[in-house]
Scaffold this active site. Structure first.
Site, PDB file in Angstrom:
ATOM      1  N   GLU A 187       0.900  -1.476   0.151  1.00  0.00           N
ATOM      2  CA  GLU A 187       0.190  -0.043   0.019  1.00  0.00           C
ATOM      3  C   GLU A 187       1.017   1.377  -0.244  1.00  0.00           C
ATOM      4  OE1 GLU A 187      -2.975   0.027   2.905  1.00  0.00           O
ATOM      5  OE2 GLU A 187      -4.515  -1.432   1.906  1.00  0.00           O
ATOM      6  N   GLU A 256      -7.068  -7.059  -1.421  1.00  0.00           N
ATOM      7  CA  GLU A 256      -7.838  -7.302   0.546  1.00  0.00           C
ATOM      8  C   GLU A 256      -9.234  -6.903   0.077  1.00  0.00           C
ATOM      9  OE1 GLU A 256      -6.038  -4.735   2.988  1.00  0.00           O
ATOM     10  OE2 GLU A 256      -3.848  -5.942   3.135  1.00  0.00           O
TER      11      GLU A 256
END
Ligand SMILES: *[C@@H]1O[C@H](CO)[C@@H](O)[C@H](O)[C@H]1NC(C)=O
Ligand SMILES: *[C@@H]1O[C@H](CO)[C@@H](O)[C@H](O)[C@H]1NC(C)=O
Ligand SMILES: *[C@@H]1O[C@H](CO)[C@@H](O)[C@H](O)[C@H]1NC(C)=O
Ligand SMILES: *[C@@H]1O[C@H](CO)[C@@H](O)[C@H](O)[C@H]1NC(C)=O
Ligand SMILES: *[C@@H]1O[C@H](CO)[C@@H](O)[C@H](O)[C@H]1NC(C)=O
Ligand SMILES: *[C@@H]1O[C@H](CO)[C@@H](O)[C@H](O)[C@H]1NC(C)=O
Ligand SMILES: *[C@@H]1O[C@H](CO)[C@@H](O)[C@H](O)[C@H]1NC(C)=O
Ligand SMILES: CC(=O)N[C@H]1CO[C@H](CO)[C@@H](O)[C@@H]1O
Length: 822
Positions: A187, A256
């Protein structure tokens, strides 16, 4: 290599075939990808994966978790690697027991599943300091997650170590192992701009470094829109159907998909409806997605001090399909399992076929995938939450409720609809498992700190994390000041003011606790002010500052500071001139005496005398100890810490985590949960107005058959007499299934049905625990269900008019609702 000796009694041909078997079972797989999918040995794959973080459960739990994941229809298990746990001190490694990730991967391999290894080594994950060891922060000149040579050298050393360990055990698909994908960083794309050019250089360096490790499987980077080739950018989020990979030739991958959400102290427990998770997943696959991962499939527990934050609870249940203790969570687990089998029937069409979308209007569409040499597959998509529709397609009528997706693997037969839940709802209950504990206690010895005596001193107010290296939550700050009645500021009562960057402060003046204060969520800096009486002459000020999990997310999260850090600390009396003590000589002490002597450890030789006389209630800074027996069976064990306030708990010397019962969940987010509305983590919570977390997981592997030791450290003051041990068991089982399906109920391996509390065929209302009969109701429903289920460990009933007596109405879509007890 197997050694072949001439006196072997195995016939040569058998030996040859044995060798052949060994080789073929370990045959290397060729993992590549194109714009459609991950390709394994030339075949495009539709992959369903789920996150299970090995340190959030125990090695004893892993085989069962993986088995249930496989039964739930997963193809792969995804995990991070947790650097801080593996290298707690520089170049001192721990890969044993519950940290033996190689064993974890082998268990997944033995179950026949793939592994997605997200090395990071920054992991975020609501894990303390994002998984970075604190010693990194203490290296002079280091800057984390940017183009800094010191950091890059450490990151490379650790990443290489992990890749080498995995290679040594032949665990990469390119070596015949289960690992099909590896991840570098995590991320970073959310914040790369904040790091300027150095960030861009670091990103490219990450890719070059990863590629140089020659793993032979693709590298991915999640939430990294500019992921340089050859890495693949992937999506994280509640919904990813709109996600477009950053390069042609990259598949649409979802690393995710949040099955629920994590929980902070002061929040209720988050729940994401099974229908909504199913809708998001079906929509993702309908939109060309071919790899998706549930974050989390099993959330587990933030044992010891691994919880990130600050202010995240110890449970990491995440409302995942497997609950914190490893139990199947219904209906989520079963509803998704059915989705997986329906989607899998369309693997060829989805990964090789062409899409033809026909919009019907009002947010309804038919999405058809057709591939040469395979049956076409269809999705009937209704994105409109306020619009239940009957879609007529190829002459057949399909009821598609608002905001739901029907899956027709052959474009004819409806195999699944995301809003039609036929799986039972299981409500777990806690059963008492201990008689009253008999406690001993021991006060944390704080005489030295109350007198102002620490172990080192400094002429400034130090930053806490740098000072403790996060070896403890606690840091004592102490100083003294001489006052007299002719001081211009003198008053009988004056204010002590302490400005701190958090997270928790307890202030003592002349050995008396004058007050405590906690930061509020999201704003950890606060100003403590308390009027108190000082004395003429020598005064001692003792401040105990505590952290509660270190930040794990955000640009430069690693630079967040804690503790009194520069203060100021002042005495405010008469007049406008505070007496500033910030530049006094401050004495320091890191941690508690009980931590240093490991008073919680059964093998500790701290020499502490435990007292058995009158048990103190509401006494701050107190250790409590008891012993307990563990009930037989496999049911999850939990400690009910009602009565306690804030502290930590140890079972046989192992820290089961921080507790904080006085942190009550606010009233936000506990409203009704409507699956027709897009989910966000501020909806659908439960437990508002109650402690955010009352029950704490005690892993069975931490206990023994003999007496077990439980130690609590209570920081604020509590009533230990209420503490007790419980087991988690299946309680009530419910289902509400539409006509035309089969209702199936199971006690999930825990006994058989003893009572049917409710049964109605017609138009029953409400949900599990609060069903009521509607305007139509077949009178024999209860009898039918009792006959089928009482005394059985599982039962099934066709939900059809023919099975029931007349319900006396012409409801177009009848359903059967049942509530049963195991
Ligand atoms: C792996 O597959 C790709 C395309 O699917 C192919 O180009 C490549 O040659 C294969 N590599 C090996 C070692 O078989
Ligand atoms: C797409 O489906 C519609 C409706 O079934 C059909 O009329 C149209 O010809 C199809 N288009 C293609 C390119 O197959
Ligand atoms: C959703 O359905 C309602 C009722 O049929 C309709 O009024 C509305 O326009 C629809 N919304 C969209 C975005 O299609
Ligand atoms: C006080 O702490 C600062 C910051 O850690 C350090 O640079 C300085 O050397 C310390 N002074 C003494 C006297 O220890
Ligand atoms: C009291 O404090 C004042 C101001 O700090 C100082 O001048 C004076 O000497 C002190 N008196 C005594 C008795 O300590
Ligand atoms: C002490 O403070 C109180 C409250 O501010 C004030 O009312 C009082 O006059 C002060 N006493 C003296 C002796 O200055
Ligand atoms: C404390 O010391 C610092 C650094 O020398 C200085 O900047 C600051 O003004 C001092 N504070 C007070 C209240 O004297
Ligand atoms: C990629 C994505 O969907 N990100 C979202 C994840 O969820 C958070 C919290 O709801 C959003 O802020 C992100 O935009």
């Amino acid at each position: 290599m197997m050694e072949i000796t001439s006196h072997s009694s195995i016939p040569f041909c058998l030996l040859v075939s044995l060798l052949f078997c060994l080789c073929s079972s370990a045959a290397a797989a060729n993992v590549t990808y194109d714009g459609r999918a991950i390709i394994i040995d030339g075949q495009r794959k539709l992959l369903i994966s789920g996150s299970i973080h090995y340190p959030r459960s125990t090695a004893q739990m892993w085989p069962d978790l993986v088995k249930k994941a496989k039964e739930g229809g997963l193809d792969a298990i995804d995990t991070y690697i947790f650097w801080d746990s593996h290298e707690p001190r520089k170049r001192e490694y721990n890969f044993e027991g519950d940290l033996d990730f190689i064993n974890f991967i082998k268990i997944v391999q033995a179950a026949g599943l793939y592994v997605v290894l997200r090395i990071g080594p920054y992991v975020c994950a609501e894990w303390n300091y994002g998984g970075f060891p604190l010693w990194l922060h203490q290296i002079p000149g280091i800057q984390l997650r940017t183009n800094n040579d010191i950091y890059k050298a450490e990151m490379q050393t650790f990443t290489t170590l992990i890749v080498d360990m995995v290679k040594k055990e032949n665990l990469l698909a390119s070596q015949g192992g289960p690992i099909i994908l590896t991840q570098i960083e995590n991320e970073y794309g959310n914040f790369i701009d904040k790091y300027g050019d150095a960030g861009k250089q670091y990103l490219q360096w990450c890719v070059n470094m990863a590629v140089s490790l020659d793993v032979g499987v693709p590298w991915i980077m999640c939430q990294q829109a500019d992921a340089p080739p050859p890495t693949i950018n992937t999506c994280n989020g509640f919904y990813c159907h709109k996600f477009v990979p950053n390069r042609e030739g990259s598949p649409k991958m979802w690393t995710e998909n949040w099955t629920g959400w994590f929980q902070a102290w002061g929040d209720g427990q988050p729940h994401r409806p099974a229908e909504d998770v199913a809708y998001a997943v079906a929509y993702f696959f309908a939109s060309g997605g071919t790899y998706q991962n549930y974050y989390m499939y099993h959330g587990g527990t933030n044992f010891a001090r691994t919880s990130g934050g600050p202010f995240l609870v110890t449970s990491y249940d995440y409302d995942a399909p497997l609950d914190e203790y490893g139990n199947i969570k219904q209906p989520k687990w079963g509803h998704l399992k059915q989705l997986h089998s329906a989607i899998k029937l369309m693997e060829k069409a989805l990964t090789y076929g062409d899409l033809n979308t026909t919009n019907i209007g009002n947010g309804v569409a038919v999405m058809k995938y057709s591939a040469e040499g395979s049956t076409s597959g269809c999705f009937l998509v209704n994105v409109n939450g306020s619009n239940d529709v009957t879609v007529t397609y190829n002459g057949n009528a399909y009821f598609v409720p608002g905001r739901s997706i029907s899956v027709l693997p052959d474009c004819v037969q409806e195999a699944y609809n995301t809003a039609k839940v036929t799986t039972q709802t299981t409500l777990m209950i806690n059963k008492p498992a201990s008689s009253k504990f008999s406690w001993q206690w021991h006060p944390e010895k704080i005489k030295d700190t109350l007198k102002g005596k620490g172990s080192f001193s400094n002429n400034s107010l130090l930053e806490q994390i740098m000072t403790t290296g996060d070896t403890s939550d606690y840091l004592w700050y102490m100083t003294s000041v001489t006052l007299n009645q002719s001081d211009p500021l003198w008053n009988d009562t004056m204010n002590l003011r302490v400005q701190t960057k958090g997270h928790i402060l307890h202030a003592y003046v002349n050995k008396h606790l004058i007050g405590s204060q906690y930061a509020t969520k999201g704003n950890y800096k606060f100003d403590f002010r308390q009027a108190t009486k000082f004395q003429v002459g020598h005064n001692v000020i003792t401040l105990l500052s505590a952290t509660d999990g270190l930040a794990n997310y955000g640009a430069f999260f690693d630079m967040q500071r804690a503790g009194i850090d520069g203060g100021p600390v002042q005495i405010i009396g008469n007049g406008n001139h505070p007496l500033d003590l910030s530049n006094n000589t401050w004495s320091y002490k890191v941690g508690l005496n009980g931590e240093r002597s490991q008073i919680y450890s059964p093998s500790s030789h701290h020499g502490a005398k435990w007292k058995s006389n009158t048990l103190p209630t509401n006494a701050p800074m107190t250790w409590y100890k008891t012993t307990f027996e563990v009930p037989a069976g496999n049911g999850g064990l939990v400690l009910d810490l009602e009565g306690m306030t804030k502290g930590q708990a140890w079972v046989n010397g192992k820290n089961i985590g921080r507790y904080w019962l006085s942190f009550i969940a606010g009233n936000n987010g506990c409203g009704p949960c409507d699956r027709r509305q897009p989910y966000n983590s501020d909806n659908c919570r439960t437990g508002c107005g109650k402690p955010s977390q009352r029950w704490y997981h005690v892993p069975r592997s931490y206990t023994t058959q003999g007496p077990n030791t439980l130690v609590l450290f209570e920081e604020v003051g509590g009533d230990v007499a209420q503490v007790n041990l419980q087991t988690v068991a299946v309680g009530t089982v419910c289902a509400n299934v539409l006509e035309g399906s089969t209702l199936e109920l199971s006690c999930q391996g825990e006994g058989s049905f003893t009572d049917i509390q409710f049964a109605s065929f017609g138009n029953p209302q409400g949900s599990c625990g609060s069903f009521t009969k509607g305007s139509c109701d077949a009178p024999n429903a209860l009898d039918v269900v009792k006959k089928a289920c009482i005394g059985q460990s599982q039962c099934s009933i066709d939900v059809a008019e023919s099975v029931f007596s007349s319900s006396g109405c012409s409801e177009p879509r009848k359903s059967l609702a049942v509530q049963a007890v195991c």
